[in-house]
Enzyme design. Structure first.
Site, PDB file in Angstrom:
ATOM      1  N   ASP A 198      49.648  82.479  30.332  1.00 36.53           N
ATOM      2  CA  ASP A 198      48.509  82.890  31.164  1.00 36.53           C
ATOM      3  C   ASP A 198      48.959  83.829  32.285  1.00 36.53           C
ATOM      4  O   ASP A 198      48.907  83.492  33.467  1.00 36.53           O
ATOM      5  CB  ASP A 198      47.808  81.659  31.742  1.00 36.53           C
ATOM      6  CG  ASP A 198      46.474  82.023  32.400  1.00 36.53           C
ATOM      7  OD1 ASP A 198      45.973  83.138  32.154  1.00 36.53           O
ATOM      8  OD2 ASP A 198      45.934  81.182  33.141  1.00 36.53           O
ATOM      9  N   GLU A 199      49.389  85.013  31.883  1.00 36.41           N
ATOM     10  CA  GLU A 199      49.719  86.075  32.831  1.00 36.41           C
ATOM     11  C   GLU A 199      48.858  87.298  32.520  1.00 36.41           C
ATOM     12  O   GLU A 199      48.383  87.473  31.401  1.00 36.41           O
ATOM     13  CB  GLU A 199      51.185  86.479  32.731  1.00 36.41           C
ATOM     14  CG  GLU A 199      52.167  85.365  33.042  1.00 36.41           C
ATOM     15  CD  GLU A 199      53.599  85.854  32.902  1.00 36.41           C
ATOM     16  OE1 GLU A 199      54.162  86.306  33.911  1.00 36.41           O
ATOM     17  OE2 GLU A 199      54.144  85.770  31.780  1.00 36.41           O
ATOM     18  N   TYR A 200      48.672  88.148  33.522  1.00 36.90           N
ATOM     19  CA  TYR A 200      48.042  89.468  33.378  1.00 36.90           C
ATOM     20  C   TYR A 200      46.608  89.420  32.898  1.00 36.90           C
ATOM     21  O   TYR A 200      46.095  90.415  32.380  1.00 36.90           O
ATOM     22  CB  TYR A 200      48.888  90.356  32.452  1.00 36.90           C
ATOM     23  CG  TYR A 200      50.338  90.376  32.836  1.00 36.90           C
ATOM     24  CD1 TYR A 200      50.744  90.926  34.054  1.00 36.90           C
ATOM     25  CD2 TYR A 200      51.312  89.808  32.017  1.00 36.90           C
ATOM     26  CE1 TYR A 200      52.077  90.918  34.435  1.00 36.90           C
ATOM     27  CE2 TYR A 200      52.649  89.792  32.395  1.00 36.90           C
ATOM     28  CZ  TYR A 200      53.020  90.349  33.604  1.00 36.90           C
ATOM     29  OH  TYR A 200      54.333  90.337  33.974  1.00 36.90           O
TER      30      TYR A 200
END
Length: 305
Positions: A165-167
């Site tokens: 759960d990045e960017y």
């Protein structure tokens, strides 16, 4: 201060969505049953591969000098994306051209690893469009995306899904901010769709801290969780047994061999069952890999070009 370091190279213009591939009827080519790897005692070793610049086959080039077992047990295709369709106002699974190439050529890029006994999972990552694992507006929306994920696993003959759960850039394109229910609904639906496949958590972002909702805790639905900060030790904050956790994380060629060895020793001495590596490339990295295999398995690593 440590930063989650991943050099993410994007190739958006020519990328294809997963759902387009599914609609075109792409099918998994199942290879021969995996041959049993020589016995290996010790933690599960994981290798993330940036397929924008490197081959998944690199994972299968490392064996233990003593015994010949695979160094790596899990290979992670890095990475598909969760995108946002502004027309339908829904999240969609998206493959750039490099990920799509790996999947379309599963017979030569994925099956050889599986035949060695190495599991191959697909990492899914935000793409700056506002769609993420933590902001589905309803349970139905989460379940719809979970179906896209499980369909991809089935279509391409994969062994599971990894959440990163990045960017996501929550709020872009009018999307919502992270909510408490979204990731719980998503993981619950995905586990129901694929009860015998791997679900892993790159322990970062709003989703990683939202694992419980309405009396449901999805922690036990994960097979693995790992520290996202390379060159450091950090126990993931999820209620899983030590056998499923990697507090150690290293970047191959980026983390010093002394730190790599130290983190491996600590993994063994504190009884953890997973060791995470990132950015395995096409060079002979046997010296970097041996730095942790000596501590985890009591053996140097052998590289076969």
């Amino acid at each position: 201060m440590f930063t989650p370091v991943r050099s993410r190279i994007r190739t958006a213009a020519l990328a294809l969505s997963a759902m387009t591939a599914l609609a075109l009827g792409a099918t998994a080519t199942t290879g021969a049953a995996a041959a049993p790897a020589p016995a290996k005692q010790g933690p599960t070793s994981v290798a993330y591969v940036e397929v924008n610049s490197n081959s998944m086959l690199n994972v299968g080039k490392y064996t233990l000098a003593n015994g010949g077992g695979n160094v790596f047990d899990v290979a992670v295709i890095f990475a598909a994306n969760i995108n946002y369709d502004t027309g339908t106002k829904a999240a969609t699974l998206y493959f750039n051209e490099n990920v799509q190439r790996v999947l379309d050529n599963a017979a030569t890029q994925i099956r050889p690893l599986q035949q060695k006994g190495i599991k191959v999972v697909l990492s899914v990552l935000g793409n700056h469009q506002g769609a993420g694992f933590a902001n589905f507006p309803s349970q139905q929306a989460a379940s719809t995306f979970a179906k896209q994920l499980s369909d991809a696993v089935s279509t391409y003959g994969l062994d599971g899904i990894d959440f990163d759960d990045e960017y996501a850039d929550y709020g872009n394109n009018g999307t919502g901010q992270p909510n408490a229910s979204s990731f719980v609904y998503l993981v619950s639906a995905l586990r129901a769709n694929m009860p015998d496949k791997i679900i892993s958590l790159y322990n970062i972002g709003p989703a990683a801290s939202r694992l419980s909702y309405g009396g449901v805790d999805v922690s036990s639905k994960f097979d693995y969780a790992w520290n996202p900060y390379y060159g450091t030790w950090q126990v993931p904050g999820i209620a899983l047994p030590k056998s499923k956790l990697s507090p150690a994380a290293v970047e191959i060629g980026g983390t010093s061999q002394s730190t790599t060895a130290s983190l491996a020793r600590r993994t063994v001495s504190e009884g953890y069952g997973v060791y995470l590596t990132y950015n395995l490339d096409g060079a002979d990295r046997s010296a970097d890999v041996s730095a942790f295999t000596r501590e985890l398995y009591g053996s140097d690593a052998h590289y076969t070009p």
